[in-house]
Design a protein around this motif. Structure first.
Motif, mmCIF file in Angstrom:
data_model
loop_
_atom_site.group_PDB
_atom_site.id
_atom_site.type_symbol
_atom_site.label_atom_id
_atom_site.label_comp_id
_atom_site.label_asym_id
_atom_site.label_seq_id
_atom_site.Cartn_x
_atom_site.Cartn_y
_atom_site.Cartn_z
ATOM 1 N N ARG A 64 1.085 -2.038 3.563
ATOM 2 C CA ARG A 64 1.071 -2.629 4.907
ATOM 3 C C ARG A 64 -0.358 -2.910 5.361
ATOM 4 N N ASP A 65 -1.249 -1.954 5.117
ATOM 5 C CA ASP A 65 -2.640 -2.120 5.540
ATOM 6 C C ASP A 65 -3.319 -3.240 4.741
ATOM 7 N N ARG A 117 3.215 7.000 1.625
ATOM 8 C CA ARG A 117 1.771 6.755 1.587
ATOM 9 C C ARG A 117 1.482 5.411 0.925
ATOM 10 N N ASN A 158 3.572 2.858 0.835
ATOM 11 C CA ASN A 158 4.029 1.812 1.752
ATOM 12 C C ASN A 158 2.984 1.524 2.829
ATOM 13 N N ARG A 159 2.312 2.575 3.287
ATOM 14 C CA ARG A 159 1.262 2.391 4.292
ATOM 15 C C ARG A 159 0.073 1.628 3.694
#
Length: 236
Positions: free
Chosen positions: A181-182, A175, A177-178
């Motif tokens: 990235r976002d 979560r 890492n997402r």
């Protein structure tokens, strides 16, 4: 106006905005030496960024400045924080991501600013336009970049910086890492939109002001959210 004055003007905005973002961290201010180190690493990362961009000089200017530059610059500034300070014990609250992100971004913005202002100072007279002096050109560039481009770098860094600050304390790791990235993607897209609007047409360049205005609003919302999350963090 001499070279020393031009250098002072080029450095001043980065130092001011660094102080501005540092003052936003009221709960547990970061050690000044780590902020300074991150700022200077932001300066140093300019070299690999320029080298990376040199491989794309054959591309049209719009693609180079609206796509390649935002990707390489945001990732370079991000890498300074992710691999230089993220695992440090002092990076111990969500707000730290924004503060260290701003330090890295403003280091890069400062060396970039030096290049632009010195370039304007040493530009041949015919490139300045009729009746314009090098001093006038430097002052105009100083004002515009102090209000737009320099703080813009910190604004875009707040997107991935906030993501880093939240991700470190988010489980499970995927979560976080997402989030990262976002945040990095948002920074690259916003940076690219700003550059693209400046390049397309003088009228559309006014849209860059809107991008900066919206960016400031998003940044202050992230600062508020990071402060709230930091105050609730049992390790803070």
């Amino acid at each position: 106006m001499d070279v020393l004055a031009v250098l002072s003007l080029a450095i001043a905005p980065g130092v001011f905005w660094l102080w501005f973002f540092y003052r936003r961290d009221k709960l547990e201010p970061e050690p000044a030496h780590l902020i300074a180190r991150t700022f200077f690493l932001g300066i140093l990362v300019a070299l690999p960024i320029v080298i990376a961009q040199s491989f794309f000089l054959f591309l049209p200017a719009f693609i180079l400045y609206a796509i390649i530059a935002p990707i390489t610059e945001e990732y370079g500034k991000f890498a300074v924080v992710r691999y230089g300070i993220y695992n440090n014990a002092e990076f111990n609250e969500p707000m730290d991501g924004i503060v260290y992100g701003a330090a890295s971004a403003l280091g890069f913005a400062t060396i970039e600013n030096i290049g632009y202002l010195l370039g304007s100072y040493f530009a041949p007279e015919e490139a300045l336009g009729e009746g314009a002096s090098a001093g006038d050109a430097v002052l105009f560039l100083f004002i515009m970049r102090s209000l737009l481009s320099v703080p813009g770098h910190a604004i875009w860094a707040s997107f991935w910086g906030y993501a880093l600050g939240r991700a470190k304390f988010t489980f499970p790791p995927f979560r976080g890492n997402r989030m990262i990235r976002d945040g990095l993607t948002l920074a690259m897209v916003s940076h690219g939109l700003f550059n693209g609007l400046l390049l397309l047409h003088p009228v559309l360049a006014l849209g860059a002001l809107i991008v900066i205005g919206v960016g400031w609003r998003m940044t202050f919302r992230r600062i508020s959210a990071a402060r709230a999350a930091s105050s609730q963090d049992p390790e803070s």
